[in-house]
Design an enzyme around this catalytic site. Structure first.
Site: not given
Ligand code: URA
Ligand code: CA
Length: 449
Positions: A88, A167, A174, A189, A193
């Site tokens: 990621h 999320d 947010r 977050s 995932k």
């Molecule tokens: N990428 C994400 O998936 N979540 C965040 O809060 C910031 C970057």
């Protein structure tokens, strides 16, 4: 037994407002109540702001991560043999690493079952890039996804809807309450995932610089440390690499343009620059995490060999074929979408490229039609820009800084104005720009520069 029905949201908000730690039961109560619509946005917004201002400790952040994972479905990848390693990146510009790294890692025998997202704002998304390949399908059934990984060694699909609904809801809130740039909120977050997507190991590319969420190196290391700790608590072996985002990673910014750049690197023809270097490093760490080698240096040699022998390119072709795309693109990039016009942007003065506002360069590509500002917007796969100069390069007056690829000439002037503001030309040459600042693993930290 904790009697969670006795909890009240207002008490949880005041506790965090006063800087106290929240219990697992309180965090579970909040996430569950918010996802079910029992807790209103105004209370959730107040709690997010309290978290933003007061922070969370590692135990709270891990509990928040798990509460978010449990808000939705989890992908079960046990039908795929081996350690499934995911990667990621915390968001970048010209960051096409997945299209290079995933085939290299698969070619070294470590399976990659990856769920990717779309681009939003100034950053690009792997799904949009893949969809610029004619016929390529990013929606596969769970059975087809697993079959593809077992057959080819890799598959890249879109994140399924039911994955971490908490999320999606919290991120939208947010975004409009100035609480995105919070370390525990970003860490939970991202990690929720990845855990929900079924990975057994994870390699993170945490960006720092003018195009990143975390502009300073200290903040990037803090975020990396927090995510590695969450991984450790939740039994997902996690490594973070902190890399530079003070200029686009590759030279291309735009969907088909980035696919072309990824293909040229896998063909051994691309720029010997940051995109290739970071890709090889990420691949080495993924191979190591997936137990495909016993040392990082061995992983580096394996990744390099997969690239130089063309096995990485063959894997990419195989993945494209199995996912319904036209695999001939790896030999003939003219089969990818092409923009109608290619227009140069030239330097107004002589000097050296002193700085690049990378986020602005991403926005320029968006103005040309490569990105979206709302989730439902259509993008144009063919358009974007290709840089001709990098940080520190010398330029003469009138020399090309970039080529804009566009279908709508009316967008040129606005894009050019912004691009010229993003590139600062100075009189003196600056020192070399570091590319990798360090790594954070469960064994410890390394700082390189
Ligand atoms: N990428 C994400 O998936 N979540 C965040 O809060 C910031 C970057
Ligand atoms: Ca690129």
């Amino acid at each position: 037994m904790v009697k969670i029905e006795r909890l009240r949201t207002v008490d949880i908000i005041s506790k965090k407002r006063d800087g106290e730690s929240l219990s697992k039961a309180e965090i579970d109560f909040f996430i569950d109540g918010y996802v079910k619509g029992q807790i209103p946005d105004y209370q959730a917004a107040a709690l997010l702001m309290a978290i933003y201002l007061k922070g969370m400790d590692s135990r709270e952040t891990a509990d928040l991560t798990m509460a978010m994972v449990e808000s939705g479905d989890r992908v079960d990848l046990t039908a795929i043999k081996g350690i499934k390693v995911d990667k990621h990146s915390t968001g970048g510009v010209g960051d096409t690493t997945t299209l290079i790294v995933a085939p290299l890692v698969a070619a070294c025998g470590v399976p990659v079952a990856k769920m990717s997202g779309r681009g939003l704002g100034h950053t690009g998304g792997t799904l949009d890039k893949l969809e610029s390949i004619p016929g390529f399908r990013t929606e596969l059934s769970k059975a087809d996804f697993i079959a593809a990984v077992n057959k080819v060694g890799l598959a890249v699909i879109g994140q399924s809807k039911g994955l971490v609904p908490a999320d999606s809801l919290l991120y939208a809130l947010r975004d409009v309450t100035a609480t995105v740039a919070s370390l525990p909120l970003i860490a939970s977050s991202i990690m929720s995932k990845k855990i929900a997507a079924g990975a057994g190991g994870l390699v993170l590319d945490v960006k720092t610089g003018s195009g990143a969420f975390m502009e300073t190196r200290e903040d990037a290391f803090d975020l990396a440390r927090e995510m590695v700790k969450i991984g450790e608590r939740l039994a997902m072996n996690t490594t973070a690499i902190i890399t530079d985002m003070n200029q686009p990673l590759g030279l291309a910014v735009g969907n088909a343009l980035e696919v072309k750049e990824a293909i040229s690197i896998l063909r051994g023809l691309g720029e010997e620059g940051p995109l290739k270097a970071v890709s090889l490093l990420l691949a080495a760490h993924m191979i190591y995490t997936g137990a495909g080698c016993t040392a990082i240096d061995e992983g580096k040699a394996m990744a390099k060999d997969a690239l130089e022998s063309g096995r990485g390119l063959d894997k990419l072709a195989e993945m494209i074929r199995v996912q319904g795309g036209d695999a001939r693109v790896v030999d003939d990039i003219s089969l990818l979408p092409q923009a109608k016009h290619i227009m140069p942007v030239t330097a107004d003065m002589e000097g050296y490229i002193a700085s690049i506002d990378t986020e602005m360069v991403g926005t320029v590509a968006s103005i040309l039609g490569a990105g979206r500002t709302r989730k439902d917007q259509k993008i144009d796969p063919a358009v974007g820009l290709v840089l001709k100069k990098r940080l520190g390069d010398k330029v003469k007056k009138g020399e090309e800084l970039a080529l804009f690829h566009l279908n709508d000439r009316d967008r040129f002037d606005q894009a050019q104005d912004l691009f010229k503001r993003a590139i600062r030309i100075g009189a003196k040459a600056s020192g070399p720009c570091p590319l990798v600042y360090g790594t954070v693993t469960r064994e410890g930290e390394k700082h390189f520069s």
